[in-house]
Scaffold this motif. Structure first.
Motif, mmCIF file in Angstrom:
data_model
loop_
_atom_site.group_PDB
_atom_site.id
_atom_site.type_symbol
_atom_site.label_atom_id
_atom_site.label_comp_id
_atom_site.label_asym_id
_atom_site.label_seq_id
_atom_site.Cartn_x
_atom_site.Cartn_y
_atom_site.Cartn_z
ATOM 1 N N ALA A 237 -2.407 7.818 6.328
ATOM 2 C CA ALA A 237 -2.022 7.575 4.939
ATOM 3 C C ALA A 237 -3.244 7.314 4.060
ATOM 4 C CB ALA A 237 -1.062 6.390 4.867
ATOM 5 N N GLN B 279 3.817 10.085 0.991
ATOM 6 C CA GLN B 279 4.445 8.768 0.923
ATOM 7 C C GLN B 279 5.167 8.452 2.234
ATOM 8 O OE1 GLN B 279 4.147 6.658 -1.821
ATOM 9 N NE2 GLN B 279 2.725 8.243 -2.575
ATOM 10 N N PHE B 280 5.067 7.179 2.645
ATOM 11 C CA PHE B 280 5.694 6.734 3.884
ATOM 12 C C PHE B 280 6.558 5.499 3.631
ATOM 13 C CE2 PHE B 280 1.862 8.940 5.153
ATOM 14 C CZ PHE B 280 2.250 9.693 6.253
ATOM 15 N N VAL C 2 8.094 2.709 6.016
ATOM 16 C CA VAL C 2 7.905 2.286 7.401
ATOM 17 C C VAL C 2 8.771 1.073 7.720
ATOM 18 C CG1 VAL C 2 6.226 1.474 9.112
ATOM 19 C CG2 VAL C 2 5.533 3.158 7.384
ATOM 20 N N VAL D 9 2.056 3.563 1.423
ATOM 21 C CA VAL D 9 2.909 3.090 2.522
ATOM 22 C C VAL D 9 3.702 1.883 2.045
ATOM 23 C CG1 VAL D 9 2.987 2.089 4.833
ATOM 24 C CG2 VAL D 9 1.356 3.916 4.318
#
Length: 363
Positions: free
Chosen positions: A224, A231-232, A234, A247
């Motif tokens: 990232a 885009q993450f 999590v 993130v």
């Protein structure tokens, strides 16, 4: 019919299955009298069952898997080492299971893959019918294609699975897709939460990440940081203060997880059965990265790839997954999963279909 559950409470898979089956049973006029939840800390009920459990619950101490914090791999020696000092507590747990089951006098006991639940059945010989449910029972099916060069791992996992099934009347093997039965092992669809059918899916472009081992998140952070355009979202069970701007860390929550999944482009997961099934149902491709030395997850990843859920990789490879997503590999898996209620009602003997079977003393 009156039911009692014995649930292996580490990880969300067996918890989700128990909640789904309880919803199914209650909606058909049956009763879940009590659920006995095995956990490493019997003073704390798992979060998912706290949020969604719709039945009375009692906890007991049960063995759990241990991972090496340095290698991020499942450690069999440490798992055994941690379990040995607690043998007396495990005996007490079996006695507690017996006492509560005797108190409620269920017609059917469902064991969701708890090790001590199998020993309880073997040693206490309950009057009630005992049925075991879990995707691990598919690994005992002679038709299952095991990963090559893992003979010892296969024996260890299947040994544990056989212990959970001692004395059971029937084994119901949850499967990503339709699969041939094998003697007493009956193949059934996944047990997913009813709320899934109410969600519509979209694609907001982010990648959903669910890691049962928090240490693996560093690999996501590294990627990232170098690729800020991706885009993450999590989900991990760990507090992390410093993360890349692209993130977003979410605490473990079943409802938020599903909401995020409906809008992702795909999911990166440590090959847990339930998460992959939910992704399949919602049409979200998956990159499945088994925890090192976790043979069960390795089997999940290979079998899910066979079923068209996504791709297997030995380590987190975001570039590989992004290339896979561009291929438009989405398949419809809802037909199989939507048969769940009718098949379970039949296999539990709650329909007009004859479901009698012999006791399984050795598999």
């Amino acid at each position: 019919m009156k039911f009692a559950f014995i649930i292996q409470g580490e990880g969300r898979g067996h918890q989700t299955q128990s909640i789904s089956l309880a919803e199914m049973l209650i909606s058909n006029g049956h009763e879940v009298a009590v659920a006995l939840v095995g956990t490493i800390n019997p003073k704390k009920l798992p979060i998912l069952l706290q949020e969604k459990g719709n039945f009375k619950m009692e906890t007991f101490q049960s063995p759990s898997l241990v991972y090496d914090p340095k290698t991020k791999a499942l450690s069999l020696p440490k798992t055994v080492k941690n379990a040995l000092p607690n043998l007396r507590k495990y005996i007490s747990s079996i006695q507690k299971i017996k006492r509560i089951i005797d108190q409620h006098q269920p017609d059917i006991i469902i064991n969701f893959y708890d090790f001590l639940g199998g020993l309880y059945t073997a040693f206490c010989n309950p009057k009630a019918q005992v049925i075991c449910i879990g995707h691990q029972y598919l690994l005992l099916n002679k038709n299952f294609n095991h990963p090559k060069n893992h003979w010892f791992d296969k024996q260890i996992v299947n040994f544990n699975t056989r212990i959970t099934a001692l004395g059971a009347d029937k084994l119901l093997a949850l499967s990503f897709s339709e699969f041939p039965d094998d003697k007493s092992i009956r193949t059934v669809p996944p047990l997913l939460r009813n709320e899934l059918v109410y969600y519509s899916t979209e694609n907001h472009g982010y990648i959903l990440v669910y890691l049962t081992q928090a240490e693996l998140v560093t690999e996501i952070f590294e990627y990232a940081s170098e690729n800020p355009q991706i885009q993450f979202e999590v989900f991990i069970d760990k507090v992390i203060n410093e993360v890349p701007e692209n993130v977003h860390i979410n605490p473990i929550s079943s409802s938020v997880f599903i909401q995020k999944m409906t809008k992702c482009s795909g999911i990166i997961s440590t090959a847990g059965f339930e998460s992959i099934c939910e992704a399949m149902y919602l049409g979200k491709p998956a990159l499945m990265v088994p925890i090192k030395k976790h043979y069960e997850q390795l089997c999940n990843a290979h079998d899910a790839e066979r079923a068209g859920a996504g791709i297997y990789a030995p380590k987190i490879d975001v570039e590989l997954f992004l290339a896979y997503l561009k291929q438009d590999n989405i398949r419809n898996h809802q037909d199989w999963i939507n048969q769940s209620e009718s098949i379970f009602m039949r296999e539990l003997g709650l329909s007009n279909v004859d479901s009698t079977s012999e006791k399984i003393l050795a598999i």
